[in-house]
Design a protein around this motif. Structure first.
Motif, PDB file in Angstrom:
ATOM      1  N   GLU A 211       0.824  -1.211   0.000  1.00  0.00           N
ATOM      2  CA  GLU A 211       0.000   0.000   0.000  1.00  0.00           C
ATOM      3  C   GLU A 211       0.857   1.259   0.000  1.00  0.00           C
ATOM      4  N   LEU A 212       1.925   1.239   0.781  1.00  0.00           N
ATOM      5  CA  LEU A 212       2.796   2.407   0.860  1.00  0.00           C
ATOM      6  C   LEU A 212       3.499   2.652  -0.468  1.00  0.00           C
ATOM      7  N   VAL A 213       3.947   1.582  -1.111  1.00  0.00           N
ATOM      8  CA  VAL A 213       4.587   1.719  -2.429  1.00  0.00           C
ATOM      9  C   VAL A 213       3.591   2.274  -3.439  1.00  0.00           C
ATOM     10  N   GLU A 214       2.390   1.720  -3.460  1.00  0.00           N
ATOM     11  CA  GLU A 214       1.383   2.181  -4.419  1.00  0.00           C
ATOM     12  C   GLU A 214       1.013   3.646  -4.169  1.00  0.00           C
ATOM     13  N   ALA A 215       0.930   4.038  -2.900  1.00  0.00           N
ATOM     14  CA  ALA A 215       0.612   5.433  -2.571  1.00  0.00           C
ATOM     15  C   ALA A 215       1.710   6.367  -3.065  1.00  0.00           C
ATOM     16  N   ALA A 216       2.966   5.957  -2.924  1.00  0.00           N
ATOM     17  CA  ALA A 216       4.080   6.777  -3.396  1.00  0.00           C
ATOM     18  C   ALA A 216       4.071   6.893  -4.912  1.00  0.00           C
ATOM     19  N   VAL A 217       3.785   5.792  -5.590  1.00  0.00           N
ATOM     20  CA  VAL A 217       3.690   5.823  -7.054  1.00  0.00           C
ATOM     21  C   VAL A 217       2.579   6.766  -7.491  1.00  0.00           C
ATOM     22  N   ALA A 218       1.412   6.658  -6.847  1.00  0.00           N
ATOM     23  CA  ALA A 218       0.273   7.505  -7.214  1.00  0.00           C
ATOM     24  C   ALA A 218       0.578   8.982  -6.966  1.00  0.00           C
ATOM     25  N   ALA A 219       1.245   9.286  -5.860  1.00  0.00           N
ATOM     26  CA  ALA A 219       1.570  10.680  -5.555  1.00  0.00           C
ATOM     27  C   ALA A 219       2.511  11.258  -6.599  1.00  0.00           C
ATOM     28  N   ALA A 220       3.532  10.493  -6.983  1.00  0.00           N
ATOM     29  CA  ALA A 220       4.477  10.975  -7.990  1.00  0.00           C
ATOM     30  C   ALA A 220       3.782  11.193  -9.334  1.00  0.00           C
ATOM     31  N   ARG A 221       2.886  10.291  -9.695  1.00  0.00           N
ATOM     32  CA  ARG A 221       2.177  10.427 -10.971  1.00  0.00           C
ATOM     33  C   ARG A 221       1.235  11.635 -10.957  1.00  0.00           C
ATOM     34  N   THR A 222       0.614  11.879  -9.824  1.00  0.00           N
ATOM     35  CA  THR A 222      -0.335  12.992  -9.729  1.00  0.00           C
ATOM     36  C   THR A 222       0.343  14.325 -10.021  1.00  0.00           C
ATOM     37  N   VAL A 223       1.572  14.499  -9.552  1.00  0.00           N
ATOM     38  CA  VAL A 223       2.293  15.760  -9.785  1.00  0.00           C
ATOM     39  C   VAL A 223       3.183  15.674 -11.019  1.00  0.00           C
ATOM     40  N   ARG A 224       3.019  14.570 -11.789  1.00  0.00           N
ATOM     41  CA  ARG A 224       3.759  14.366 -13.050  1.00  0.00           C
ATOM     42  C   ARG A 224       5.271  14.369 -12.821  1.00  0.00           C
ATOM     43  N   ALA A 225       5.687  13.665 -11.764  1.00  0.00           N
ATOM     44  CA  ALA A 225       7.110  13.549 -11.447  1.00  0.00           C
ATOM     45  C   ALA A 225       7.569  12.134 -11.767  1.00  0.00           C
ATOM     46  N   PRO A 226       8.381  11.939 -12.792  1.00  0.00           N
ATOM     47  CA  PRO A 226       8.891  10.598 -13.080  1.00  0.00           C
ATOM     48  C   PRO A 226       9.674  10.073 -11.881  1.00  0.00           C
ATOM     49  N   ALA A 227       9.404   8.836 -11.493  1.00  0.00           N
ATOM     50  CA  ALA A 227      10.048   8.293 -10.292  1.00  0.00           C
ATOM     51  C   ALA A 227      10.141   6.782 -10.378  1.00  0.00           C
ATOM     52  N   VAL A 228      11.135   6.246  -9.713  1.00  0.00           N
ATOM     53  CA  VAL A 228      11.261   4.808  -9.485  1.00  0.00           C
ATOM     54  C   VAL A 228      11.038   4.588  -7.997  1.00  0.00           C
ATOM     55  N   VAL A 229      10.162   3.646  -7.671  1.00  0.00           N
ATOM     56  CA  VAL A 229       9.744   3.439  -6.282  1.00  0.00           C
ATOM     57  C   VAL A 229       9.965   1.988  -5.904  1.00  0.00           C
ATOM     58  N   GLY A 230      10.407   1.761  -4.667  1.00  0.00           N
ATOM     59  CA  GLY A 230      10.589   0.391  -4.211  1.00  0.00           C
ATOM     60  C   GLY A 230      10.671   0.304  -2.701  1.00  0.00           C
ATOM     61  N   ARG A 231      10.491  -0.899  -2.183  1.00  0.00           N
ATOM     62  CA  ARG A 231      10.555  -1.165  -0.745  1.00  0.00           C
ATOM     63  C   ARG A 231      12.008  -1.370  -0.329  1.00  0.00           C
ATOM     64  N   LEU A 232      12.412  -0.687   0.740  1.00  0.00           N
ATOM     65  CA  LEU A 232      13.767  -0.855   1.259  1.00  0.00           C
ATOM     66  C   LEU A 232      13.813  -1.911   2.350  1.00  0.00           C
ATOM     67  N   SER A 233      12.890  -1.817   3.302  1.00  0.00           N
ATOM     68  CA  SER A 233      12.807  -2.734   4.426  1.00  0.00           C
ATOM     69  C   SER A 233      11.424  -2.559   5.027  1.00  0.00           C
ATOM     70  N   ALA A 234      11.143  -3.282   6.102  1.00  0.00           N
ATOM     71  CA  ALA A 234       9.818  -3.183   6.709  1.00  0.00           C
ATOM     72  C   ALA A 234       9.511  -1.746   7.095  1.00  0.00           C
ATOM     73  N   GLY A 235       8.446  -1.204   6.533  1.00  0.00           N
ATOM     74  CA  GLY A 235       8.052   0.155   6.861  1.00  0.00           C
ATOM     75  C   GLY A 235       8.868   1.242   6.207  1.00  0.00           C
TER      76      GLY A 235
END
Length: 288
Positions: free
Chosen positions: A85-109
């Motif tokens: 959910e946190l990854v998807e929220a970050a992806v959606a936020a970046a897309r909303t402001v039209r900011a190209p981004a690569v997103v991924g999980r680093l560790s728990a939380g």
């Protein structure tokens, strides 16, 4: 040659994605997140892949490679063991402001974004807009580092952003801030230094030398005394501000201060004494 190898690498990743897609059906978002997560790990950790190959993969995933890049680390509540959910929220936020981004999980939380900001001038505002769109319900702290130009600098930027998150999370006020704040190294001040020294026995010796008589009080007395000392030091030695912070009358505030002087056997009117004690109090607060 290098160009042919770069093209071959991109084609192999594309073929892998198509194969997985046929096996799993229409979970295109899941495939994209998996590909971004793999690239993020290669970008931010030691890897045998060279920068041209990483740039080719980044371009294939929509991350421009000609501008400045900023690393953002988001600390969540880790309610979801996979942080989907946190990854998807970050992806959606970046897309909303039209900011190209690569997103991924680093560790728990912990989730990281590598954001293409275009120019250094637009970077601060762009990162802030992304963070404003993150769900405050399960995001507790956000740290950023950069901007950088080369992919080879992203690993150190990640380490810096993760460090910022660690220190900011130890500051009490961060958990109740709304909207979320973007923390950077320059915001940490002396608490960043104390965090780096937290396991150094010399810091422990310093704290004991400054606060030993107070720390050796029984638990029921020690807590209120530390709170009183912290309030007085935060007030810069001003009695009016100290009394207001503790919700005390001035006579009661003077009585509390007299007890502190007696326990510590220090001249609290001296600015250097207050500075020394304040550093020790901040060091104790980080461990609590």
């Amino acid at each position: 040659d290098d160009g042919a190898d770069e093209v071959a690498l991109v084609l192999r990743h594309a073929a892998d994605a198509l194969t997985i897609g046929r096996l799993l059906g229409d979970d295109s978002l899941g495939l994209e997140l998996e590909a971004q997560g793999e690239l993020l790990q290669d970008l931010l950790r030691s890897t045998t892949l060279d920068e041209p190959a990483l740039r080719a993969r980044a371009r294939a995933l929509g991350l421009p490679t000609g501008g400045v890049l900023t690393v953002v680390v988001v600390g969540g509540t880790a309610a979801d063991p996979h942080d989907r959910e946190l990854v998807e929220a970050a992806v959606a936020a970046a897309r909303t402001v039209r900011a190209p981004a690569v997103v991924g999980r680093l560790s728990a939380g912990r989730v990281a974004l590598v954001v293409s900001c275009g120019s250094r001038e637009s970077e601060p505002g762009l990162v802030e807009r992304i963070v404003e769109l993150l769900p405050t319900g399960f995001v507790t702290v956000v740290g950023a580092a950069g901007p950088v130009m080369a992919f080879s600098d992203l690993a150190s930027a990640l380490a810096e952003a993760a460090f910022v998150v660690d220190v900011a999370a130890s500051i009490k006020s961060v958990s109740i801030e709304s909207p979320l704040r973007v923390w950077r190294s320059s915001d940490l001040g002396v608490q960043g230094l104390l965090w780096q020294l937290r396991t150094d026995p010399r810091l422990s010796s310093y704290v004991d030398a400054q606060l030993g008589p107070l720390l050796r009080l029984d638990e029921r007395t020690r807590g209120p005394m530390l709170e009183t000392l912290a309030a007085y030091l935060d007030a810069g030695g001003g009695m009016t501000a100290f009394a207001a912070a503790m919700n005390l009358s001035r006579p009661a505030a003077y009585a509390r201060l007299a007890k502190l002087r007696q326990v510590l056997a220090r001249d609290l009117d001296q600015p250097r004494v207050r500075l020394s004690l304040h550093l020790a109090v901040l060091a104790v607060a980080q461990d609590r």
